[in-house]
Design a protein around this motif. Sequence first.
Motif, PDB file in Angstrom:
ATOM      1  N   CYS A 249       0.491  -1.254  -0.087  1.00  0.00           N
ATOM      2  CA  CYS A 249       0.078   0.060  -0.075  1.00  0.00           C
ATOM      3  C   CYS A 249       0.899   1.175   0.100  1.00  0.00           C
ATOM      4  N   THR A 251       1.875   5.340   1.418  1.00  0.00           N
ATOM      5  CA  THR A 251       2.418   5.800   2.540  1.00  0.00           C
ATOM      6  C   THR A 251       1.780   6.730   3.302  1.00  0.00           C
ATOM      7  N   TYR A 252       0.513   6.690   3.439  1.00  0.00           N
ATOM      8  CA  TYR A 252      -0.227   7.659   4.485  1.00  0.00           C
ATOM      9  C   TYR A 252      -1.453   6.985   5.034  1.00  0.00           C
ATOM     10  N   LYS A 253      -2.088   7.614   6.010  1.00  0.00           N
ATOM     11  CA  LYS A 253      -2.990   7.229   6.613  1.00  0.00           C
ATOM     12  C   LYS A 253      -4.470   6.928   5.824  1.00  0.00           C
ATOM     13  N   PRO A 256      -4.116   1.800   3.101  1.00  0.00           N
ATOM     14  CA  PRO A 256      -4.759   0.331   2.715  1.00  0.00           C
ATOM     15  C   PRO A 256      -6.089   0.323   2.238  1.00  0.00           C
ATOM     16  N   GLN A 257      -7.029   0.878   2.706  1.00  0.00           N
ATOM     17  CA  GLN A 257      -8.323   0.933   2.258  1.00  0.00           C
ATOM     18  C   GLN A 257      -8.417   1.256   0.849  1.00  0.00           C
ATOM     19  N   SER A 280       2.452   8.280   6.755  1.00  0.00           N
ATOM     20  CA  SER A 280       2.447   7.441   7.851  1.00  0.00           C
ATOM     21  C   SER A 280       3.072   6.175   7.233  1.00  0.00           C
ATOM     22  N   HIS A 282       4.261   3.776   9.545  1.00  0.00           N
ATOM     23  CA  HIS A 282       3.689   2.785  10.053  1.00  0.00           C
ATOM     24  C   HIS A 282       2.506   2.341   9.778  1.00  0.00           C
ATOM     25  N   THR A 283       1.531   2.994   8.898  1.00  0.00           N
ATOM     26  CA  THR A 283       0.567   2.463   8.289  1.00  0.00           C
ATOM     27  C   THR A 283       0.827   1.408   7.375  1.00  0.00           C
ATOM     28  N   GLN A 284       1.910   1.818   6.459  1.00  0.00           N
ATOM     29  CA  GLN A 284       2.175   1.002   5.267  1.00  0.00           C
ATOM     30  C   GLN A 284       2.966  -0.360   6.069  1.00  0.00           C
ATOM     31  N   TYR A 287       0.328  -2.735   7.481  1.00  0.00           N
ATOM     32  CA  TYR A 287      -0.550  -3.449   6.470  1.00  0.00           C
ATOM     33  C   TYR A 287       0.318  -4.583   5.764  1.00  0.00           C
TER      34      TYR A 287
END
Length: 366
Positions: A249, A251-253, A256-257, A280, A282-284, A287
Amino acid sequence: MEKTKGISRARFLAGAAAVSVAAASRPAAAAAHHGLRHRGVVYTVGEGETPGTAWSATRMRRDIRAVRDELHADTVDVTGDGVERLTATAAEAAERGLHVWLQPTLADAPERDILEHLAECGRFAERLRRQGASVDFSVGCEFWLFVPGIVPGATVLERVENLRKGNVDPVRMQRRLDRFTARAAALGRSVFRGRLSYAAAQDDRVDWRLFDVVGIDYYSFFPHRADYVRELRRYLRWGKPLAITEFGCCTYKGAPQAGGMGWDVVDYDKGEIKGHLVRSEHTQAAYLTDLLGVFEAMGLYAAMAFEFVTPDAPHRADDPRKDLDMASYSITKTIKDRPDDPRSGWHWEPKEAFHALARRYAGCAH
């Protein structure tokens, strides 16, 4: 990989794939082993959008060493176009002891050229295999998107637009797709004697009897792990090994969606991020590792994170609007020496996703 007006193949993926015809159902088959057999990353070769971001043999050799020694991957998916670039990268990966997944992807060219490009790469893959390298060969990726004549439109962009507008006869599209896929598979068989595959979009209908390994570019998002397992099981129904040829995915909040359409947050005329995204890493990372856990638990054949580096989407810590890396699936961030100079040199630095995958890959090595 192939560029069309500065937009790479990564930026189309599952979004356009949603218009494809759904796969026919067949009896389910269980995975045959525990844990992933091959864990890796996609490494794209191509001309680049500027001379400074074009493929470089010197840079490639450093990158392949990093894939092995820093990412602790055992597999590299060498993809893109240009026989010399593809074969040099595949040879370097094999020499470093990596499992090679070689996947030529030539876009917006006549069928004859695409098939000739495929055949040359397949012959090279066979030479590597006979020399003792561990090699799988993929005849291509999402042909409906990249091969002219299956979907109306002379370029990738035109085909995507026609798909989005519904300017497609699905029956005719499927017939043309089946014809070209069969030709590519037969040609692949004629030049390569190892495991043959193809990278399909999630909803593509493919005659997997033509191939030894089912290959899927996977960009789903679910809140619960069981939902991933349920969806992935449908790709096991052919009783063949399943390779996740791409997953990841941006690299932002919220990326993934957005799945395969996560790239669609850039105003390319201005070269800026649209809206007010929050970067983010961390989000990436979360996921990618969540999906990796699913693939491991299911005992899949292979999984290759998309992708190692995206030179044409540089990171800007000083200006979030210009931080095009937010719209990148890369597990590294491209840092330009002179951010506003198109001719600037650059280097990559690992993102959180790189470190997270490295820990998992190192821990799962066998």
